[in-house]
Enzyme design. Structure first.
Site, short mmCIF file in Angstrom:
data_model
loop_
_atom_site.label_atom_id
_atom_site.label_comp_id
_atom_site.label_asym_id
_atom_site.label_seq_id
_atom_site.Cartn_x
_atom_site.Cartn_y
_atom_site.Cartn_z
N HIS A 106 0.85 -1.19 0.00
CA HIS A 106 0.00 0.00 0.00
C HIS A 106 0.89 1.24 0.00
CE1 HIS A 106 -3.73 2.22 0.65
NE2 HIS A 106 -3.08 2.97 1.53
N ASP A 142 -7.05 -2.63 4.19
CA ASP A 142 -5.84 -1.92 4.58
C ASP A 142 -5.80 -1.64 6.08
OD1 ASP A 142 -7.80 -0.03 4.61
OD2 ASP A 142 -6.94 1.23 3.03
N CYS A 670 51.06 -33.71 -0.23
CA CYS A 670 50.02 -34.74 -0.10
C CYS A 670 50.58 -36.15 -0.18
CB CYS A 670 48.94 -34.54 -1.16
SG CYS A 670 49.59 -34.37 -2.83
#
Length: 865
Positions: A106, A142, A670
């Site tokens: 609104h 509203d 690794c």
């Protein structure tokens, strides 16, 4: 939720799009009928997505609901109505119908001005504040519970249209920049209004809207001064854009400027806009120009004829028309890289055709990359520090950054962008666009190989710079960084560049469908968008091992470097632009694994994820990839690699290679030998020789060419290593040497040796990922016994054996359960040899032809003739 959207306008379109992004299902869109042949923006977006769209002129006649309209509404089965910017009167039986009722927008600050014409009454009453409310409808429409309110000031000369325009967007304010604040606040204001509704200022007496703001992290480039009304000091037009200053003296960079007539220009072209000469069109280009003229005519139906001077926006076009123009031109002229922004930068038909032709010819220039400058190692090192997305370095969307630390002394190298989930989505979208529509997907494989060769050449040209960045960011000793981290990366790209035009399928004989005949063949095709997540121990080399194969196969990629070592990946991105790799093909996102890595695992547009890292994270990634869209996955995970040293070995070589197997790259390797098994008769001599050699190692600054052993990668890892050693001592292993932090600034760990390590101990089972040698004896001649102990682990990445008996070497290598077995050597990897593990060390291969297959799919085609 199943939602019905009842409304209109760009605001309605934005609400619709955001709700869909949040995962809600829009089951129907109810909007106004087309006007002058043009659909409302909400309808355009919904129709494009295939969402049912209803365009009712009215819902009621003489105050009563129209049954057919209400029935059509009810048929979609909505659970909630969302009503953004709705100008129609909606019956209460529609408002109340869904299970959760209706949420309504609104245009007033409720409880002020209930009912119709709220904005009009805001002005009529002379209110100083206007705004909007979002609320839950009740019987009074509203008067329901308010969920959200936003407000803005009412200016003295505002009109209803002006206020409506502000309410099209959630925060509602297209406002002038306030220069009396720090640079970061100005930057936040501009980016908070980008792309809509826009933040503006006054330059040369006219309003100019600013777009594409980022904080300027490095030194300010040279440029030409530009007076900015109200600013603390003049701006600066540079090759990168418009530099602006806050009251704190810090700077930000704005990429684009838009004027009142709608025309947008690169900020860098402010003083030279309009100076470029026109290109002469070929006959084929003239034909395309006429096709584009017809597209303009279809959009601007109110214009009698499209002249060279016809202005797209002055002729009534809106933002949705921009989207339509771009998409229609791209559909008509496949291959041209056109964006909405281009229309704003070339608003007349003549300018648009000139821009289009330049793009078609590939003459449009990429923006200069913004890099930071750091003086290191007696050379100037250009270090990009931002996310690299779609061919550009950009701040993270949320503006966040973090410090990347030099492990040599703990100092901050620079701030690096901290990528968000939104950045991942943008990067994936760019990679998908590059794969689906860009030149990369249509490129001849040999041309693709040429670009990768050029990229390798540029890496070689910048190898000292890359090695320096690698040293200060990861702690790698410079000589090792130059030879291995960078050197092998260059070799990897050259190797896979050679594969580009050798990717091929097979012809397969099958049973014929008589009397007809059949031909069956296979094709190897790229997967699409791939994600790559790499660790911090070899930042550039891990990037190369995965990215080179991925790109050679024809894919595009989004790569996440380790959070603690992002800088060589970003430098690589810069070199990829210089090499001519098309935008969107390579995207680099520094940031956290928990955020960026997780989103990459979950993203539905990614077809493959390659990961190197820990086993627990690998399992999580595999699960996420399976649950999201069943991505293809390759994982190189943890290890506890055994090295068996027999008494008949070459002792000098076994000592040298045994130390390298553990201390190479500070143990952050690794395939490091996580456990050494030394035959009992030579055990004591071997340990004595190792300790003697360790004492000769120089520990220090990795940029010093004589240094043997640099700092551990980051403090948390150093702390973990110290705890690892404490555990070994507590469990009864003998600490022969080291085990402590070196007494100097930085994250230095003493090379460490443990003996008398028993199979049940923590350090016998778990990987240290650091300079810790873990040694166990085995009885003389007990080959099968030591093999059983070596294989008694859930990991299977690498392994090694030292013996001069070739029969014994072959016997052991056949029985070791690991993806790589080294015989009388260690760490000897090569770009042509596949690399990857067994068991919980993962699956899939890097390097060699096997790696290429990880990024391809096989299609079988059968033809009957």
């Amino acid at each position: 939720l199943k939602l019905a959207i009842i409304g209109q306008s760009l605001f309605g379109q934005e609400v619709y799009s955001n709700l869909r992004k949040q995962g809600h299902k829009v089951v129907g869109v109810f909007t106004v009928p087309d006007k002058d042949g043009k659909a409302d923006p909400l309808a355009v977006a919904a129709e494009k997505d295939g969402t049912p769209v209803f365009k009712f002129p009215r819902w009621r006649v003489k105050g009563k609901p129209i049954p057919d309209v209400v029935d059509a509404y009810k048929s979609v089965g909505a659970e909630l109505n969302v009503m953004p910017f709705c100008s129609q009167f909606i019956p209460m039986n529609v408002i109340d119908h869904p299970q959760h009722g209706s949420i309504i927008y609104h245009p007033s600050i409720l409880p002020l001005h209930r009912g119709a014409s709220a904005i009009n009454w805001t002005l009529i009453h002379g209110d100083k504040k206007a705004g909007f409310s979002v609320f839950w409808a009740d019987d009074g429409l509203d008067t329901g519970p308010i969920l959200l309110q936003r407000e803005c000031s009412v200016e003295p000369n505002d009109t209803v249209d002006m206020l409506y325009n502000r309410f099209l967007f959630p925060e509602g304010i297209k406002a002038m920049v306030d220069w009396a604040q720090p640079a970061e606040a100005i930057h936040n204001w501009i980016r908070g209004h980008d792309k809509v509704p826009g933040a503006w200022t006054v330059i040369d007496g006219q309003p100019v809207t600013l777009y594409g703001s980022s904080m300027l992290g490095g030194s300010v480039p040279a440029g030409q001064a530009l007076e900015i009304e109200g600013a603390s000091q003049p701006g600066l037009i540079t090759k990168s854009g418009l530099v602006l200053y806050g009251t704190d003296g810090n700077a930000l960079l704005v990429k684009n400027l838009q004027f009142e007539d709608g025309k947008m220009i690169p900020a860098s072209k402010y003083f030279s806009s309009g100076e470029s000469s026109s290109v002469e069109l070929t006959d084929d280009e003239k034909k395309m120009a006429e096709e584009i003229r017809n597209i303009w005519k279809g959009i601007l139906s109110n214009v009698g004829a499209i002249e060279e001077t016809t202005d797209f926006f002055k002729s009534g076009a809106a933002s949705m028309d921009v989207v339509r123009l771009v998409e229609e031109v791209k559909q008509k002229c496949a291959g041209v890289q056109l964006q909405n922004e281009d229309v704003y930068m070339a608003t007349t038909f003549h300018d648009f055709i000139q821009l289009f032709v330049r793009k078609l010819r590939g003459e449009d220039q990429e923006e200069e990359l913004v890099v930071d400058y750091v003086k290191v190692n007696n050379m100037t090192v250009n270090m990009p520090y931002q996310c690299f997305i779609d061919g550009k370095f950009e701040d993270a969307e949320n503006g966040k950054s973090y410090d990347t630390i030099n492990p040599t002394d703990g100092s901050v190298i620079c701030k690096v962008s901290y990528a968000s989930v939104a950045d991942v989505d943008r990067a994936v979208a760019a990679a998908k666009e590059a794969f689906d529509s860009g030149p990369w997907g249509r490129m001849n494989p040999r041309d693709r190989g040429s670009l990768l060769y050029k990229l390798a050449d540029l890496m070689e040209e910048h190898q000292e710079e890359l090695a320096t960045i690698e040293s200060i960011d990861s702690g790698a000793v410079y000589t090792l960084a130059l030879k291995t981290h960078v050197g092998m990366s260059i070799q990897t790209f050259r190797y896979f560049a050679g594969w580009c035009d050798k990717i091929q399928g097979k012809t397969i004989p099958i049973n014929q469908a008589r009397p007809n005949r059949n031909l069956t063949f296979t094709k190897k095709e790229p997967l699409g968008v791939c994600a790559i997540v790499i660790p911090w121990n070899y930042p550039l080399m891990m990037l190369a091992w995965k990215s080179a194969a991925c790109l050679a196969a024809g894919n595009t990629l989004v790569l996440k470097p380790a959070q603690v070592t992002p800088l060589t990946a970003l430098k690589f991105a810069e070199l990829s632009v210089v090499a001519g790799i098309p935008k969107g093909v390579i995207n680099i996102l520094p940031g956290s694994g928990g955020m960026v890595g997780q989103r990459l695992s979950d993203h539905p547009d990614i077809r493959k994820l390659g990961f190197t890292g820990s086993t627990p994270i690998g399992k999580q990634i595999m699960k996420s990839c399976a649950l999201s869209n069943l991505k293809k996955v390759s994982l190189e995970l943890g290890g506890k690699s055994p090295l068996i040293i027999f008494s008949d070995c070459n002792m000098d070589k076994a000592v040298q290679m045994g130390m390298s197997s553990v201390f190479f790259n500070k143990g952050e390797n690794c395939i490091a030998a996580g456990r050494l098994f030394v035959e009992e008769s030579i055990h004591d001599e071997y340990i004595s020789r190792v300790v003697e050699e360790i004492k000769k190692m120089k520990i220090g600054d990795p940029l010093d060419r004589s240094t043997d052993h640099g700092p551990q990668n980051h403090k948390a890892h150093l702390d973990k290593l110290l705890e690892y050693c404490e555990t070994g001592v507590k469990e009864g292993a003998t600490l022969v040497y080291g085990g402590k932090q070196v007494d100097r600034p930085g994250f230095f760990m003493e090379p460490t040796v443990f003996t008398d390590v028993e199979d049940h101990m923590f350090i016998a089972k778990e990987e240290s990922f650091g300079p810790v040698m873990v040694v166990s004896k085995f009885k003389d001649g007990d080959v099968d016994g030591v093999l059983q102990r070596a294989n008694d682990t859930e990991y299977g990445l690498a392994s090694g054996v030292f013996t001069q008996d070739i029969s014994k070497a072959m016997y052991v290598s056949e029985r070791l359960e690991a993806g790589t077995v080294f015989v009388n050597t260690y760490n000897k990897t090569d770009v042509a040899s596949p690399f990857g593990g067994f068991k919980q060390s993962g699956f899939g291969k890097d390097l060699g032809e096997d790696a290429l297959l990880e990024y391809l799919k096989t299609k079988a085609v059968t033809v009957e003739y």
